[in-house]
Design a protein around this motif. Structure first.
Motif, PDB file in Angstrom:
ATOM      1  N   THR A 133       0.849  -1.198   0.000  1.00 30.22           N
ATOM      2  CA  THR A 133       0.000   0.000   0.000  1.00 30.22           C
ATOM      3  C   THR A 133       0.879   1.241   0.000  1.00 30.22           C
ATOM      4  N   ILE A 134       0.526   2.217  -0.843  1.00 35.87           N
ATOM      5  CA  ILE A 134       1.242   3.489  -0.907  1.00 35.87           C
ATOM      6  C   ILE A 134       0.218   4.605  -0.730  1.00 35.87           C
ATOM      7  N   LEU A 135       0.438   5.468   0.263  1.00 37.76           N
ATOM      8  CA  LEU A 135      -0.497   6.553   0.556  1.00 37.76           C
ATOM      9  C   LEU A 135       0.204   7.897   0.350  1.00 37.76           C
TER      10      LEU A 135
ATOM     11  N   ARG B 259      -6.852  -4.439   1.402  1.00 39.30           N
ATOM     12  CA  ARG B 259      -5.590  -4.912   0.824  1.00 39.30           C
ATOM     13  C   ARG B 259      -4.862  -5.833   1.804  1.00 39.30           C
ATOM     14  N   LEU B 260      -4.835  -5.442   3.071  1.00 40.71           N
ATOM     15  CA  LEU B 260      -4.167  -6.261   4.073  1.00 40.71           C
ATOM     16  C   LEU B 260      -4.859  -7.616   4.235  1.00 40.71           C
ATOM     17  N   GLN B 261      -6.185  -7.573   4.311  1.00 44.24           N
ATOM     18  CA  GLN B 261      -6.932  -8.821   4.496  1.00 44.24           C
ATOM     19  C   GLN B 261      -6.840  -9.728   3.275  1.00 44.24           C
ATOM     20  N   LYS B 262      -6.805  -9.125   2.104  1.00 46.31           N
ATOM     21  CA  LYS B 262      -6.668  -9.914   0.878  1.00 46.31           C
ATOM     22  C   LYS B 262      -5.338 -10.663   0.882  1.00 46.31           C
ATOM     23  N   GLY B 263      -4.277 -10.005   1.346  1.00 48.84           N
ATOM     24  CA  GLY B 263      -2.970 -10.654   1.434  1.00 48.84           C
ATOM     25  C   GLY B 263      -2.960 -11.775   2.445  1.00 48.84           C
TER      26      GLY B 263
END
Length: 319
Positions: A188-190, A204-208
């Motif tokens: 992730t890039i913010l 995104r974290l949960q998908k990983g």
């Protein structure tokens, strides 16, 4: 012109010394007397100006920071202070000024130009946020510093099955976060140019996690918010544990990369050439590997564009 001066202003960046060296040596080669202004615009108003010789810039091309030092000055924004600075320069017979710095430094140079004193701006900032140039002096070095740091942190993230939030510099521009995030394979890039929803980060974290990934890297530009706040929100709302690392001023230091040394040398030499030609009020940069210059006042009216292709690619590769 027979005499010109050079100063560095705002936040320091690796490669500033290489630019100073180029201005001094190209200037002397071209028949100028060269003067260094110490401590930026604050030193300029105080008359902290000294003549520089070839030996003054010996053995500095590889050094980070700036031998002329730097300072921020709110006072210089006043008209009377700008006239005082011009008076200091003219008292020494100096007829042109090279300013190395970022947006605020350019604004100071533009004000002096509007008052009849020719200035040339060189883009010296790690943020890479100056319009009219593809790269700024110091960005490549800062980028590589960040990449090296995140690579080390990822080793720990992998060993302990942890998610790390890495906070990097960039209040208004996300180039450091974007390019470093792409280079290290961050999940992730913010960045400040693109608003985000916390739910997207969680997804995104949960998908990983679902596909067996036990560690993740989130790169956060400081202009988006603090790593600590994001970490707390992820824990309180979603029960996701993270560790944080704020890289801070380490990003500004260190020996400049070859790219930054060459860029600084090229734009520094070009600044002298413009003053030889009697041209002030210019901002120098590099576009498509060529050294270019633009009207400094017009440049300040533009907004530096986010490299959309890089951002899109970072999203596609972090699935």
């Amino acid at each position: 012109m027979k005499k010109i001066a050079v100063l560095t202003s705002g936040g320091d960046s690796p490669g500033m010394n290489a630019a100073i060296r180029a201005v001094v040596r190209k200037g002397i080669y071209s028949g100028f007397e060269i003067y260094g202004v110490y401590y930026g615009y604050a030193g300029l108003m105080e008359g902290n100006i000294k003549k520089l010789e070839l030996g003054s810039v010996g053995d500095i091309i590889h050094r980070g920071g700036t031998i002329l030092y730097s300072a921020r000055s709110e006072e210089f924004k006043r008209d009377e202070s700008q006239h005082k600075a011009i008076k200091q320069l003219r008292a020494l017979g100096i007829e042109g000024l090279v300013v190395i710095g970022g947006d605020g430094s350019y604004r100071g140079a533009a004000k002096l130009t509007e008052k009849g004193f020719p200035c040339v701006g060189l883009p010296g900032t790690i943020d890479n946020d100056i319009p009219g140039t593809d790269y700024t002096i110091g960005f490549d070095t800062a980028l590589n510093t960040v990449i090296g740091s995140i690579d080390k942190i990822r080793d720990t993230a992998t060993s302990h099955d942890r998610t790390f939030i890495i906070e990097v510099m960039g209040r208004h521009a996300g180039d450091i976060a974007l390019f470093s995030g792409l280079a290290v394979g961050a999940e992730t890039i913010l960045i400040p140019e693109r608003p985000y929803e916390i739910e997207d980060v969680v997804q995104r974290l949960q998908k990983g996690i679902k596909r067996g990934k036990k560690h993740s890297i989130i790169v956060l530009a400081e202009g988006v918010g603090s790593a600590n706040d994001l970490s707390n929100e992820l824990k309180e709302k979603y029960q996701l544990e993270t560790r944080i690392s704020v890289l801070g001023h380490i990003q500004r230091g260190g020996s400049p990369t070859g790219f930054d040394r060459v860029l600084a040398s090229r734009v520094g030499a070009r600044a002298v050439e413009l003053l030889v030609e009697g041209k002030g009020g210019r901002a120098i940069g590099m576009q498509k590997q060529e050294i270019v210059d633009h009207d400094i006042i017009q440049i300040l009216k533009q907004k530096d564009a986010l490299p959309e292709g890089v951002y899109t690619l970072s999203q596609q590769l972090s699935i």
